[in-house]
Design a protein around this motif. Structure first.
Motif, PDB file in Angstrom:
ATOM      1  N   ALA A   1       0.817  -1.213   0.000  1.00  0.00           N
ATOM      2  CA  ALA A   1       0.000   0.000   0.000  1.00  0.00           C
ATOM      3  C   ALA A   1       0.846   1.256   0.000  1.00  0.00           C
ATOM      4  N   ASP A   2       2.125   1.146   0.397  1.00  0.00           N
ATOM      5  CA  ASP A   2       3.031   2.296   0.410  1.00  0.00           C
ATOM      6  C   ASP A   2       3.781   2.459  -0.904  1.00  0.00           C
ATOM      7  N   ASP A   3       3.504   1.620  -1.873  1.00  0.00           N
ATOM      8  CA  ASP A   3       4.130   1.695  -3.193  1.00  0.00           C
ATOM      9  C   ASP A   3       3.862   3.059  -3.817  1.00  0.00           C
ATOM     10  N   ALA A   4       4.866   3.563  -4.549  1.00  0.00           N
ATOM     11  CA  ALA A   4       4.677   4.845  -5.230  1.00  0.00           C
ATOM     12  C   ALA A   4       3.536   4.773  -6.238  1.00  0.00           C
ATOM     13  N   ASN A   5       3.307   3.606  -6.825  1.00  0.00           N
ATOM     14  CA  ASN A   5       2.187   3.351  -7.730  1.00  0.00           C
ATOM     15  C   ASN A   5       1.539   2.040  -7.316  1.00  0.00           C
ATOM     16  N   PRO A   6       0.737   2.048  -6.252  1.00  0.00           N
ATOM     17  CA  PRO A   6       0.196   0.803  -5.703  1.00  0.00           C
ATOM     18  C   PRO A   6      -0.681   0.026  -6.675  1.00  0.00           C
ATOM     19  N   GLU A   7      -1.223   0.702  -7.691  1.00  0.00           N
ATOM     20  CA  GLU A   7      -2.060  -0.006  -8.660  1.00  0.00           C
ATOM     21  C   GLU A   7      -1.280  -1.019  -9.471  1.00  0.00           C
ATOM     22  N   TYR A   8       0.041  -0.892  -9.493  1.00  0.00           N
ATOM     23  CA  TYR A   8       0.887  -1.835 -10.211  1.00  0.00           C
ATOM     24  C   TYR A   8       1.391  -2.969  -9.314  1.00  0.00           C
ATOM     25  N   SER A   9       1.182  -2.840  -8.012  1.00  0.00           N
ATOM     26  CA  SER A   9       1.748  -3.785  -7.061  1.00  0.00           C
ATOM     27  C   SER A   9       0.883  -5.023  -6.896  1.00  0.00           C
ATOM     28  N   ALA A  10       1.527  -6.155  -6.641  1.00  0.00           N
ATOM     29  CA  ALA A  10       0.796  -7.389  -6.337  1.00  0.00           C
ATOM     30  C   ALA A  10       0.183  -7.325  -4.947  1.00  0.00           C
ATOM     31  N   PHE A  11       0.614  -6.350  -4.135  1.00  0.00           N
ATOM     32  CA  PHE A  11       0.106  -6.206  -2.765  1.00  0.00           C
ATOM     33  C   PHE A  11      -0.496  -4.820  -2.572  1.00  0.00           C
ATOM     34  N   GLU A  12      -1.309  -4.425  -3.507  1.00  0.00           N
ATOM     35  CA  GLU A  12      -1.847  -3.066  -3.513  1.00  0.00           C
ATOM     36  C   GLU A  12      -2.528  -2.688  -2.201  1.00  0.00           C
ATOM     37  N   HIS A  13      -3.263  -3.620  -1.600  1.00  0.00           N
ATOM     38  CA  HIS A  13      -4.050  -3.302  -0.406  1.00  0.00           C
ATOM     39  C   HIS A  13      -3.447  -3.889   0.870  1.00  0.00           C
ATOM     40  N   VAL A  14      -2.186  -4.318   0.796  1.00  0.00           N
ATOM     41  CA  VAL A  14      -1.517  -4.900   1.963  1.00  0.00           C
ATOM     42  C   VAL A  14      -0.633  -3.850   2.613  1.00  0.00           C
ATOM     43  N   GLY A  15      -0.857  -3.584   3.887  1.00  0.00           N
ATOM     44  CA  GLY A  15      -0.109  -2.558   4.590  1.00  0.00           C
ATOM     45  C   GLY A  15       1.259  -3.019   5.043  1.00  0.00           C
ATOM     46  N   ARG A  16       2.057  -2.059   5.492  1.00  0.00           N
ATOM     47  CA  ARG A  16       3.420  -2.334   5.937  1.00  0.00           C
ATOM     48  C   ARG A  16       3.444  -3.302   7.110  1.00  0.00           C
ATOM     49  N   ASP A  17       2.490  -3.177   8.049  1.00  0.00           N
ATOM     50  CA  ASP A  17       2.502  -4.005   9.245  1.00  0.00           C
ATOM     51  C   ASP A  17       2.380  -5.489   8.938  1.00  0.00           C
ATOM     52  N   ARG A  18       1.713  -5.826   7.816  1.00  0.00           N
ATOM     53  CA  ARG A  18       1.577  -7.234   7.436  1.00  0.00           C
ATOM     54  C   ARG A  18       2.624  -7.677   6.434  1.00  0.00           C
ATOM     55  N   LEU A  19       3.034  -6.799   5.542  1.00  0.00           N
ATOM     56  CA  LEU A  19       3.924  -7.188   4.442  1.00  0.00           C
ATOM     57  C   LEU A  19       5.400  -7.146   4.833  1.00  0.00           C
ATOM     58  N   ALA A  20       5.819  -6.113   5.545  1.00  0.00           N
ATOM     59  CA  ALA A  20       7.240  -5.947   5.868  1.00  0.00           C
ATOM     60  C   ALA A  20       7.824  -7.136   6.636  1.00  0.00           C
ATOM     61  N   PRO A  21       7.120  -7.715   7.648  1.00  0.00           N
ATOM     62  CA  PRO A  21       7.707  -8.868   8.347  1.00  0.00           C
ATOM     63  C   PRO A  21       7.955 -10.059   7.431  1.00  0.00           C
ATOM     64  N   TRP A  22       7.051 -10.296   6.490  1.00  0.00           N
ATOM     65  CA  TRP A  22       7.234 -11.422   5.571  1.00  0.00           C
ATOM     66  C   TRP A  22       8.436 -11.199   4.662  1.00  0.00           C
ATOM     67  N   ILE A  23       8.572  -9.988   4.150  1.00  0.00           N
ATOM     68  CA  ILE A  23       9.711  -9.699   3.269  1.00  0.00           C
ATOM     69  C   ILE A  23      11.016  -9.772   4.055  1.00  0.00           C
TER      70      ILE A  23
END
Length: 293
Positions: A27-49
């Motif tokens: 969701a913090d992507d500069a262009n989130p519409e292109y991201s595979a995780f457009e609606h996934v926030g940092r709190d959920r995505l960052a730990p996995w990465i």
């Protein structure tokens, strides 16, 4: 090198997972519409990465350790391939290739923090894959530089490589030319393979001119591929001032070819359904399909 880069990037994501500023994905992507995780926030995505890159750092460390290992080689190789595939199918996308084109055109405005991180992630995982290849060659008794064994047999033997390498080089020339022909047709007013409506939309913004320029670059690059199977690709030609008669360094051909092939593969994966992005209208940066959720 692979261990250090992967470790540092994993720690960076751990920092973001604990609330640090500057997270570049989801969701913090500069262009989130292109991201595979457009609606996934940092709190959920960052730990996995973070876990993924720290785990990859551990694998790279095992690949670099000398001597025998208790972990089977197939497990380490499989982990490397899985890590690369996961990164290519999630974090990286066609924007890296599009921004590379902008760099050659001296247009740096489209480069943003997300693209910088995508490129860094690709380099990090690429270093691990290179480590895995060297590890596989070392443990199998092959040359770590070329992959050949003392027997000189198989597909890496000079005779076999000359045969399939020539076919591969010609294929690498023909395929980009076929691609370029469609972009040239669009620039010339021929809506080859697309609807009249889509062609008219692109014409209004001079999109097909940009696409033709990009296709021309690809066509010129494909012609350079012939140097892999021609004399002028082994020895600098007469017109090369200061280099005439010298042998062409292997890295001069391998490094750019590897870079472009990886970026084109990533772009292809991101448009082939590996993620949930689907083509819609047109992308105004390189004349290719734009994506949205």
């Amino acid at each position: 090198m692979a261990v250090l880069v992967l470790l540092l990037y994993g720690l960076a994501h751990a920092y973001w997972a604990f609330g640090g500023d500057g997270f570049p994905f989801g969701a913090d992507d500069a262009n989130p519409e292109y991201s595979a995780f457009e609606h996934v926030g940092r709190d959920r995505l960052a730990p996995w990465i973070a876990g993924g890159f720290l785990g990859s750092a551990a694998v790279a460390l095992l690949l670099a350790l000398p001597g025998r290992r208790r972990i089977p080689a197939r497990v380490l190789m499989g982990a490397s391939v899985f890590s690369a595939a996961a990164e290519f199918c999630t974090l990286a996308d066609f924007r890296i290739l599009g921004n590379l084109v902008h760099v050659f055109m001296l247009k740096f405005g489209a480069i943003n923090w997300t693209v910088v991180n995508q490129l860094f992630a690709v380099v990090a995982v690429g270093l691990m894959v290179a480590s895995a290849i060297i590890y596989q060659r070392r443990t199998s008794g092959a040359c770590t530089g070329c992959g050949r064994t003392d027997s000189g047999a198989g597909w890496t033997s000079p005779e076999a490589a000359a045969r399939w390498g020539r076919r591969a080089a010609y294929t690498a020339v023909v395929v980009p030319l076929l691609y370029a022909s469609t972009r040239w047709a669009w620039a010339l007013g021929i809506p080859l393979g697309i609807s009249e409506e889509l062609w008219e939309e692109g014409k209004k913004d001079n999109l097909w001119i940009a696409g033709a320029a990009l296709a021309t670059m690809g066509a010129l690059g494909s012609l350079l591929t012939l140097g892999l199977v021609r004399r002028w690709g082994e020895v600098f030609p007469r017109w090369a001032v200061g280099l005439r008669g010298r042998r062409v360094p292997l890295s001069l051909a391998v490094v750019p070819a590897t870079l472009v092939s990886v970026l084109v593969t990533i772009a292809g994966v991101s448009t082939s359904g590996c993620t949930s992005r689907e083509p819609s209208t047109t992308r105004r940066t390189t004349g290719e399909p734009r994506f949205r959720r």
